[in-house]
Enzyme design. Sequence first.
Site, PDB file in Angstrom:
ATOM      1  N   HIS A 254      42.529  46.771  46.795  1.00 50.69           N
ATOM      2  CA  HIS A 254      42.346  45.330  46.623  1.00 50.69           C
ATOM      3  C   HIS A 254      42.305  44.945  45.140  1.00 50.69           C
ATOM      4  O   HIS A 254      41.294  44.514  44.619  1.00 50.69           O
ATOM      5  CB  HIS A 254      41.073  44.860  47.342  1.00 50.69           C
ATOM      6  CG  HIS A 254      40.833  43.393  47.164  1.00 50.69           C
ATOM      7  ND1 HIS A 254      41.652  42.431  47.728  1.00 50.69           N
ATOM      8  CD2 HIS A 254      39.899  42.711  46.457  1.00 50.69           C
ATOM      9  CE1 HIS A 254      41.235  41.235  47.379  1.00 50.69           C
ATOM     10  NE2 HIS A 254      40.165  41.369  46.602  1.00 50.69           N
TER      11      HIS A 254
ATOM     12  N   ASP B 144      43.646  39.774  51.774  1.00 51.89           N
ATOM     13  CA  ASP B 144      45.045  40.093  51.445  1.00 51.89           C
ATOM     14  C   ASP B 144      45.936  39.899  52.668  1.00 51.89           C
ATOM     15  O   ASP B 144      47.061  39.403  52.563  1.00 51.89           O
ATOM     16  CB  ASP B 144      45.139  41.534  50.922  1.00 51.89           C
ATOM     17  CG  ASP B 144      44.261  41.746  49.697  1.00 51.89           C
ATOM     18  OD1 ASP B 144      44.300  40.899  48.797  1.00 51.89           O
ATOM     19  OD2 ASP B 144      43.522  42.741  49.659  1.00 51.89           O
TER      20      ASP B 144
HETATM   21  P1  NAD Z   1      28.916  33.903  43.430  1.00 52.14           P
HETATM   22  O1  NAD Z   1      28.472  34.130  42.044  1.00 52.14           O
HETATM   23  O2  NAD Z   1      29.216  32.512  43.863  1.00 52.14           O
HETATM   24  O3  NAD Z   1      27.853  34.485  44.449  1.00 52.14           O
HETATM   25  C1  NAD Z   1      27.339  35.773  44.322  1.00 52.14           C
HETATM   26  C2  NAD Z   1      25.921  35.776  44.831  1.00 52.14           C
HETATM   27  O4  NAD Z   1      25.423  37.105  44.694  1.00 52.14           O
HETATM   28  C3  NAD Z   1      24.975  34.841  44.061  1.00 52.14           C
HETATM   29  O5  NAD Z   1      24.312  33.977  44.945  1.00 52.14           O
HETATM   30  C4  NAD Z   1      24.017  35.802  43.395  1.00 52.14           C
HETATM   31  O6  NAD Z   1      22.706  35.297  43.260  1.00 52.14           O
HETATM   32  C5  NAD Z   1      24.058  36.972  44.356  1.00 52.14           C
HETATM   33  N1  NAD Z   1      23.552  38.196  43.756  1.00 52.14           N
HETATM   34  C6  NAD Z   1      23.659  38.661  42.500  1.00 52.14           C
HETATM   35  N2  NAD Z   1      22.988  39.802  42.358  1.00 52.14           N
HETATM   36  C7  NAD Z   1      22.457  40.085  43.565  1.00 52.14           C
HETATM   37  C8  NAD Z   1      21.650  41.129  44.062  1.00 52.14           C
HETATM   38  N3  NAD Z   1      21.261  42.142  43.297  1.00 52.14           N
HETATM   39  N4  NAD Z   1      21.270  41.085  45.366  1.00 52.14           N
HETATM   40  C9  NAD Z   1      21.671  40.060  46.156  1.00 52.14           C
HETATM   41  N5  NAD Z   1      22.417  39.048  45.746  1.00 52.14           N
HETATM   42  C10 NAD Z   1      22.803  39.063  44.460  1.00 52.14           C
HETATM   43  O7  NAD Z   1      30.203  34.844  43.672  1.00 52.14           O
HETATM   44  P2  NAD Z   1      31.224  34.787  44.895  1.00 52.14           P
HETATM   45  O8  NAD Z   1      32.331  33.871  44.573  1.00 52.14           O
HETATM   46  O9  NAD Z   1      30.469  34.602  46.154  1.00 52.14           O
HETATM   47  O10 NAD Z   1      31.829  36.278  44.827  1.00 52.14           O
HETATM   48  C11 NAD Z   1      31.012  37.385  45.103  1.00 52.14           C
HETATM   49  C12 NAD Z   1      31.787  38.686  44.921  1.00 52.14           C
HETATM   50  O11 NAD Z   1      32.846  38.783  45.876  1.00 52.14           O
HETATM   51  C13 NAD Z   1      32.465  38.833  43.563  1.00 52.14           C
HETATM   52  O12 NAD Z   1      32.317  40.150  43.109  1.00 52.14           O
HETATM   53  C14 NAD Z   1      33.927  38.549  43.870  1.00 52.14           C
HETATM   54  O13 NAD Z   1      34.789  39.140  42.947  1.00 52.14           O
HETATM   55  C15 NAD Z   1      34.046  39.176  45.230  1.00 52.14           C
HETATM   56  N6  NAD Z   1      35.190  38.738  46.024  1.00 52.14           N
HETATM   57  C16 NAD Z   1      35.814  39.676  46.788  1.00 52.14           C
HETATM   58  C17 NAD Z   1      36.881  39.318  47.580  1.00 52.14           C
HETATM   59  C18 NAD Z   1      37.561  40.337  48.431  1.00 52.14           C
HETATM   60  O14 NAD Z   1      38.661  40.066  48.917  1.00 52.14           O
HETATM   61  N7  NAD Z   1      36.984  41.481  48.692  1.00 52.14           N
HETATM   62  C19 NAD Z   1      37.321  37.989  47.604  1.00 52.14           C
HETATM   63  C20 NAD Z   1      36.659  37.047  46.823  1.00 52.14           C
HETATM   64  C21 NAD Z   1      35.585  37.444  46.030  1.00 52.14           C
HETATM   65  C1  LMR Z   2      40.436  37.664  45.650  1.00 51.97           C
HETATM   66  O1  LMR Z   2      41.371  38.400  45.957  1.00 51.97           O
HETATM   67  O2  LMR Z   2      40.508  36.425  45.762  1.00 51.97           O
HETATM   68  C2  LMR Z   2      39.163  38.272  45.162  1.00 51.97           C
HETATM   69  O3  LMR Z   2      39.283  39.634  44.960  1.00 51.97           O
HETATM   70  C3  LMR Z   2      38.589  37.564  43.974  1.00 51.97           C
HETATM   71  C4  LMR Z   2      39.362  37.763  42.710  1.00 51.97           C
HETATM   72  O4  LMR Z   2      38.740  38.069  41.689  1.00 51.97           O
HETATM   73  O5  LMR Z   2      40.574  37.590  42.714  1.00 51.97           O
END
Ligand code: NAD
Ligand code: LMR
Length: 358
Positions: A222, A195
């Site tokens: 967030h 953010d």
């Molecule tokens: P993705 O699906 O590409 O990757 C997630 C990974 O987690 C996969 O490789 C999967 O195998 C793994 N996984 C699932 N269960 C698991 C477990 N029990 N133990 C270990 N690994 C496990 O998803 P992504 O795009 O990398 O996003 C991941 C998370 O981050 C989502 O929840 C997304 O919403 C969040 N996110 C948060 C922010 C933030 O600002 N905080 C920003 C973007 C994404």
């Molecule tokens: C973001 O802000 O990009 C993450 O929290 C992923 C989402 O679901 O928007």
Amino acid sequence: MQQPTSGANQRIARIAAHLHPPTLQIEGESSGLGRMDCRAKGGSPGFKVAVLGAAGGIGQPLAMLMKINPLVSVLHLYDVVNTPGVTADISHMDTNAVVRGFLGQQQLEDALTGMDIVIIPAGVPRKPGMTRDDLFNINAGIVKTLCEGIAKCCPKAIVNLISNPVNSTVPIAAEVFKKVGTYDPKRLLGVTMLDVVRANTFVAEVLGLDPREVDVPVVGGHAGVTILPLLSQVKPSCSLTPTEIDYLTDRIQNGGTEVVEAKAGAGSATLSMAYAAAKFADACLRGLRGDASVIECAYVASTVTELPFFASKVRLGRAGIEEIYSLGPLNEYERAGLEKAKKELAGSIQKGVSFVRK
Ligand code: NAD
Ligand code: LMR
């Protein structure tokens, strides 16, 4: 002197190992000059970092960025799928950190033992039309399991929680740690850095500045209206018009949705998130090293408002969070935003707490 046949056998074994690589870097398992025989054991000075969810959209580029970080000496990559490939790939980068891969629940404890920082991007991402809260049912359980592992194997580690909905997953992690008696609020941080990264970028665009020179505090949480950019506190100080403030607030609050829609079903922000997570983890590492004045925004246990968790500026140090800063003077627009943010946050926090206490 080596026997000719034994030398040939070793060469064949080495070629075979390339054709059928061992799935993981488990010491002593490979033939020929095994990793067991190598002198590098990750003993150089630095911190030990684990990425949980390392094979995912965020996990892979984040693992790469942590491999480049000179403060990292050991990098553990854990996921339930594909870590052998990601680990083999990243381990060839000629930077200091020694990389080890761990696959599946049965290797979680090995992945976590001895870690200084654990970064968690494990879990499912949004698709168009979903809110972050729609991810709760799957991600809450994933975060709970991973935090149980942390409580057991590296209770003193600093945890950087990325998995959504962050507004609820951080309270979940806190409850898990409380249950087993390892909770230290100074060491649990919800990553809201994306953010701030977005706010710096969008404000810089409007002002015609270099984003690296812009600093926008983003507080609250967030998700949607809980993301509260404090545009009255932008550095360098500037004056924005009401139209610019409306545009920027809306764009910062909906930056995640902007990416989810552009990716059209292929996930949410991964590259900018990996950048933000690496920047945040680097700040935590510099704090651990004892650097002065390391200040970033994060979603943490807080008394800044009446809510038990809230994102604001925090100072990072050897113990994790060493100081939590108050919000500073807010204008009327921001005060109204704060009330909306708190209302939604309260429900998300309660949902996370109830998930573990039920
Ligand atoms: P993705 O699906 O590409 O990757 C997630 C990974 O987690 C996969 O490789 C999967 O195998 C793994 N996984 C699932 N269960 C698991 C477990 N029990 N133990 C270990 N690994 C496990 O998803 P992504 O795009 O990398 O996003 C991941 C998370 O981050 C989502 O929840 C997304 O919403 C969040 N996110 C948060 C922010 C933030 O600002 N905080 C920003 C973007 C994404
Ligand atoms: C973001 O802000 O990009 C993450 O929290 C992923 C989402 O679901 O928007």
